[in-house]
Design a protein around this motif. Structure first.
Motif, PDB file in Angstrom:
ATOM      1  N   ASN A 234       0.826  -1.212   0.000  1.00 24.34           N
ATOM      2  CA  ASN A 234       0.000   0.000   0.000  1.00 24.34           C
ATOM      3  C   ASN A 234       0.859   1.260   0.000  1.00 24.34           C
ATOM      4  O   ASN A 234       0.548   2.241  -0.683  1.00 24.34           O
ATOM      5  CB  ASN A 234      -0.937   0.004   1.211  1.00 24.34           C
ATOM      6  N   ASP A 238       0.781   4.033  -2.949  1.00 22.12           N
ATOM      7  CA  ASP A 238       0.482   5.429  -2.638  1.00 22.12           C
ATOM      8  C   ASP A 238       1.584   6.358  -3.138  1.00 22.12           C
ATOM      9  O   ASP A 238       1.308   7.431  -3.695  1.00 22.12           O
ATOM     10  CB  ASP A 238       0.299   5.616  -1.131  1.00 22.12           C
ATOM     11  N   THR A 249      -2.510  11.292  -1.438  1.00 21.73           N
ATOM     12  CA  THR A 249      -3.074  10.135  -0.750  1.00 21.73           C
ATOM     13  C   THR A 249      -3.347  10.408   0.723  1.00 21.73           C
ATOM     14  O   THR A 249      -3.908   9.560   1.418  1.00 21.73           O
ATOM     15  CB  THR A 249      -2.101   8.935  -0.853  1.00 21.73           C
TER      16      THR A 249
END
Length: 252
Positions: A234, A238, A249
């Motif tokens: 993740n 991002d 983000t």
């Protein structure tokens, strides 16, 4: 450079015996403050010089600086309040992240024509999520269920492709390692996301990310969480969309 940064960059320089000693030191936690270098040496039937040499391979001046920096890193974690084990995993994993390396990874993802994920077992779940998110932004990405098909596709990759290998253990005798080795021979760029250890898969790849986890087996089956791996995929995604899609983000 922080304590975990040094471990990330230089741990691969340790031999098996030194790796065992380092694991022992890290497992002592705050109790390491009361353990002398002679006591460590005696525990492993070796000399204090061996312990000093180990810490210097990790870019510390010696055992005392290693111990001081380790305890300081633990104090930072403690100051954040009482934490559950998952919180500790994320804090330690975040401390391992090198932003310069992340920038190289996002550029490599951006320049890749095709991205193939090599992962089996529970590691397939963060791989599949990352792959699907890359598809959303227009990248050609693929995961595999059958390890034979995974290895076949690995060997027909080109220098314009990227292989992302995900494995907690990063061990040599595995389908993920075999596929990654074939991809590298074919000329593809390689990126590994593994548990925090000196492992064969990380040593094989061009780029590496490490996450902390708590090994767990139930009835002989791997039940180790992939929480830190999800965090890293993740984080990498991002950073990619911040850099190449110019999306913030931090806004939810």
């Amino acid at each position: 450079m922080g304590f975990y940064d040094k471990l990330e960059q230089h741990r691969k320089n340790l031999n098996d015996n030194e790796e065992e000693i380092l694991t022992y030191l890290l497992n002592q936690g705050e109790q390491l403050d009361d353990i002398t270098i002679r006591e460590v040496a005696g525990h492993f039937y070796t000399s204090p010089t061996t312990i000093v040499r180990l810490t210097q391979k990790l870019e510390f001046s010696g055992y005392q600086q290693f111990k001081d920096d380790f305890l300081a890193a633990l104090a930072i974690q403690t100051s954040l309040g009482e934490l559950y084990s998952l919180d500790n995993m994320i804090i330690k994993t975040k401390q391992l992240i090198n932003e310069e390396a992340i920038h190289k990874m996002t550029r490599t993802i951006h320049e890749a024509d095709n991205i193939l994920f090599f992962a089996v077992g529970l590691s397939r779940f963060p791989a599949e999520e990352f792959s699907e998110r890359l598809k959303i932004i227009g990248k050609q990405s693929q995961t595999f269920i059958d390890p034979h098909i995974m290895k076949h596709n690995a060997q027909i990759m080109s220098e314009k492709d990227l292989a992302i290998a995900i494995s907690i253990s990063g061990r040599h005798q595995s389908n993920v390692y075999a596929a990654t080795s074939r991809a590298k021979i074919a000329g593809a760029k390689t990126l590994s996301i593994t548990g925090f250890s000196s492992n064969a898969l990380a040593n094989l790849t061009d780029l590496q990310l490490y996450g902390f986890s708590s090994p767990l087996k139930i009835n002989g089956l791997d039940a180790t969480d992939r929480f830190s791996i999800h965090y890293l995929t993740n984080y990498l995604f991002d950073k990619y969309i911040e850099q190449y899609l110019h999306l913030d983000t931090s806004i939810t």
